[in-house]
Motif scaffolding. Structure first.
Motif, PDB file in Angstrom:
ATOM      1  N   GLN A 300       0.874  -1.239  -0.122  1.00  0.00           N
ATOM      2  CA  GLN A 300      -0.018  -0.082   0.030  1.00  0.00           C
ATOM      3  C   GLN A 300       1.024   1.166   0.247  1.00  0.00           C
ATOM      4  O   GLN A 300       0.699   2.152  -0.835  1.00  0.00           O
ATOM      5  CB  GLN A 300      -0.995  -0.177   1.171  1.00  0.00           C
ATOM      6  CG  GLN A 300      -1.962   1.114   1.121  1.00  0.00           C
ATOM      7  CD  GLN A 300      -2.895   0.981   2.452  1.00  0.00           C
ATOM      8  OE1 GLN A 300      -2.309   1.013   3.553  1.00  0.00           O
ATOM      9  NE2 GLN A 300      -4.029   0.611   2.270  1.00  0.00           N
ATOM     10  N   GLN A 301       2.000   1.369   0.786  1.00  0.00           N
ATOM     11  CA  GLN A 301       2.849   2.420   0.897  1.00  0.00           C
ATOM     12  C   GLN A 301       3.670   2.666  -0.486  1.00  0.00           C
ATOM     13  O   GLN A 301       3.641   3.819  -1.195  1.00  0.00           O
ATOM     14  CB  GLN A 301       3.900   2.259   1.846  1.00  0.00           C
ATOM     15  CG  GLN A 301       3.171   2.458   3.212  1.00  0.00           C
ATOM     16  CD  GLN A 301       4.149   1.987   4.416  1.00  0.00           C
ATOM     17  OE1 GLN A 301       5.311   1.483   4.277  1.00  0.00           O
ATOM     18  NE2 GLN A 301       3.842   2.499   5.712  1.00  0.00           N
ATOM     19  N   ILE A 302       4.102   1.565  -1.031  1.00  0.00           N
ATOM     20  CA  ILE A 302       4.595   1.480  -2.520  1.00  0.00           C
ATOM     21  C   ILE A 302       3.794   1.982  -3.710  1.00  0.00           C
ATOM     22  O   ILE A 302       4.066   2.922  -4.344  1.00  0.00           O
ATOM     23  CB  ILE A 302       5.218   0.367  -2.882  1.00  0.00           C
ATOM     24  CG1 ILE A 302       6.340  -0.272  -2.027  1.00  0.00           C
ATOM     25  CG2 ILE A 302       5.723   0.127  -4.370  1.00  0.00           C
ATOM     26  CD1 ILE A 302       6.664  -1.691  -2.146  1.00  0.00           C
ATOM     27  N   VAL A 303       2.382   1.633  -3.559  1.00  0.00           N
ATOM     28  CA  VAL A 303       1.456   2.264  -4.573  1.00  0.00           C
ATOM     29  C   VAL A 303       1.213   3.733  -4.238  1.00  0.00           C
ATOM     30  O   VAL A 303       1.210   4.629  -5.244  1.00  0.00           O
ATOM     31  CB  VAL A 303       0.214   1.558  -4.508  1.00  0.00           C
ATOM     32  CG1 VAL A 303      -0.929   2.122  -5.297  1.00  0.00           C
ATOM     33  CG2 VAL A 303       0.412   0.023  -4.752  1.00  0.00           C
ATOM     34  N   GLN A 304       0.948   4.076  -3.050  1.00  0.00           N
ATOM     35  CA  GLN A 304       0.759   5.591  -2.699  1.00  0.00           C
ATOM     36  C   GLN A 304       1.873   6.466  -3.208  1.00  0.00           C
ATOM     37  O   GLN A 304       1.848   7.433  -3.653  1.00  0.00           O
ATOM     38  CB  GLN A 304       0.641   5.678  -1.316  1.00  0.00           C
ATOM     39  CG  GLN A 304      -0.678   5.031  -0.718  1.00  0.00           C
ATOM     40  CD  GLN A 304      -0.734   5.184   0.912  1.00  0.00           C
ATOM     41  OE1 GLN A 304       0.278   5.818   1.410  1.00  0.00           O
ATOM     42  NE2 GLN A 304      -1.951   4.741   1.305  1.00  0.00           N
ATOM     43  N   ARG A 305       3.247   5.982  -2.731  1.00  0.00           N
ATOM     44  CA  ARG A 305       4.579   6.728  -3.263  1.00  0.00           C
ATOM     45  C   ARG A 305       4.483   6.708  -4.658  1.00  0.00           C
ATOM     46  O   ARG A 305       4.768   7.893  -5.192  1.00  0.00           O
ATOM     47  CB  ARG A 305       5.880   6.091  -2.452  1.00  0.00           C
ATOM     48  CG  ARG A 305       6.898   6.916  -2.736  1.00  0.00           C
ATOM     49  CD  ARG A 305       7.985   6.437  -1.998  1.00  0.00           C
ATOM     50  NE  ARG A 305       8.145   5.201  -2.364  1.00  0.00           N
ATOM     51  CZ  ARG A 305       7.992   4.015  -1.316  1.00  0.00           C
ATOM     52  NH1 ARG A 305       7.315   4.240  -0.188  1.00  0.00           N
ATOM     53  NH2 ARG A 305       8.349   2.838  -1.578  1.00  0.00           N
ATOM     54  N   ASN A 306       4.512   5.664  -5.542  1.00  0.00           N
ATOM     55  CA  ASN A 306       4.958   5.701  -6.716  1.00  0.00           C
ATOM     56  C   ASN A 306       3.712   6.561  -7.662  1.00  0.00           C
ATOM     57  O   ASN A 306       4.053   6.853  -8.530  1.00  0.00           O
ATOM     58  CB  ASN A 306       4.733   4.140  -7.314  1.00  0.00           C
ATOM     59  CG  ASN A 306       6.024   3.359  -6.921  1.00  0.00           C
ATOM     60  OD1 ASN A 306       6.896   4.180  -6.267  1.00  0.00           O
ATOM     61  ND2 ASN A 306       6.048   2.250  -6.913  1.00  0.00           N
TER      62      ASN A 306
END
Length: 391
Positions: A300-306
């Motif tokens: 979830q954090q990777i998707v939000q950041r990317n």
């Protein structure tokens, strides 16, 4: 673990399972070849954090296993630490019972309902029934800020000559300020890891719990503080006290109770990352997916950041309450809530629960402490001894 934590036997299974996962086994089952991998806990103490239900089950375990010969089988190494997050929830519930729930209190200008009507106009019914922890925590914090600001503005007017007449509105407002300040000091001490202040802040709350019928919280907190300060060695006492709160981020003001992290993990398992319903929502499925919570969070954090979604998710900034606070302060100014005015009456009188709680704590089995015969047994530490120890 698929165990029933509402029973004593289920808690025994949970404790044994946790210890086994950590490599802590029954000393009788540890062989010489495995001694380097497994750990003998006979000479040590393990703190277990949880709510009062967990504490009662652990207390029952100690009573049931007291006849066993081996310390491990008596669960002598298990020490229950009352979860401070659950204690904090009990504090908000206590204030709700005293300042919001009584019907007469909702009609009085000195209680919190007038401020709640301005702060949460769409949730007044929820606030009078079952507001939950978060609503009460925010209401207590915001109302406390506004009331203290009004006190600073009215400070010169409140210094009047003494008079024999009472001002019930002013007395109620003074007690409300005291109760709100007690909660905010406890909350601040917990957030900053000031464990000595946390213990001192718990003392008046024990009396408040006793006065409002939360006898179990008062009993368990008194028992824990007595055990830590009068029964454990100095090094063990230091270890237990300084592991009552933890700060996994290392940031200032980010200390949290252990049971808060447990509840956070449960929320992620059952609410945030397990968005299924029907026959698939089973205990087996929850147990299967529980080790993947960390992976779900990372994805979830990777998707939000990317995808540059950080500003569009739940991490919003603090709400701007300047206009709301100004409206509250204007209301205080019109009612002169914190200005002593002789002769004013109220529809609801707030009791001095601290005095009532201390009076109830001075009674044992229907008798005052002074009248109880203790000549046939050793005198045990009590609440007054804890106060002397902490101050």
């Amino acid at each position: 673990m698929e165990v029933n934590n509402s029973t004593t036997s289920g808690n025994i299974q949970a404790i044994d399972n946790l210890l086994e996962q950590a490599g802590i086994l029954d000393p009788d089952e540890i062989s010489d070849d495995e001694h380097d991998l497994d750990f003998d806990v006979t000479d040590y103490i393990l703190p277990f954090h949880g709510d009062l239900g967990t504490g009662e089950r652990i207390h029952s375990i100690h009573q049931r296993r007291s006849i066993e010969d081996e310390p491990y089988h008596r669960k002598q190494h298990v020490l229950f630490c009352p979860g401070l997050f659950h204690c904090k929830m009990a504090c908000t519930d206590t204030l709700h019972r005293v300042l919001v729930k009584p019907e007469a209190a909702r009609k009085d200008a000195s209680c919190m309902m007038n401020e709640i009507n301005i702060l949460r106009p769409k949730e007044t019914h929820v606030m009078t029934t079952k507001p939950g922890f978060r609503r009460m925590h925010q209401s207590i914090t915001h109302i406390g800020i506004c009331r203290r600001l009004d006190c600073w503005r009215d400070l010169p007017l409140s210094r009047l000559n003494p008079t024999s007449e009472r001002d019930q509105l002013f007395e109620n407002a003074t007690l409300v300020l005291k109760y709100l300040a007690l909660y905010e000091e406890l909350s601040w001490a917990m957030n900053h890891g000031d464990i000595a202040r946390v213990e001192r802040c718990l003392l008046p709350w024990i009396a408040l719990f006793k006065a409002t019928g939360k006898h179990k919280y008062a009993t368990h907190l008194t028992r824990f503080l007595t055990t830590v300060h009068f029964e454990l060695s100095e090094r063990t006492q230091h270890a237990i006290r300084y592991n009552w709160l933890i700060n996994v981020t290392g940031k200032p003001g980010k200390f949290r109770a252990v049971d808060w992290y447990v509840e956070l993990h449960n929320m992620r398992i059952k609410v945030r990352f397990l968005r299924m319903s029907g026959p698939n929502r089973t205990i087996k499925r929850i147990i299967t997916e529980s080790p993947l919570v960390g992976n779900y969070k990372s994805v979830q954090q990777i998707v939000q950041r990317n995808f540059l979604l950080v500003n569009e998710t739940t991490a919003h900034c603090e709400a701007n309450l300047d206009k709301t606070f100004s409206e509250l302060l204007l209301q205080y100014k019109e009612s002169s809530l914190h200005v002593f005015t002789p002769g004013r009456k109220t529809t609801h009188i707030i009791d001095d629960l601290l005095s009532r709680g201390h009076e109830r704590m001075q009674v044992r089995n229907g008798q005052t402490v002074e009248s109880v015969d203790i000549s046939d047994e050793m005198e045990k530490p009590e609440f007054d001894d804890i106060v002397i120890e902490l101050f």
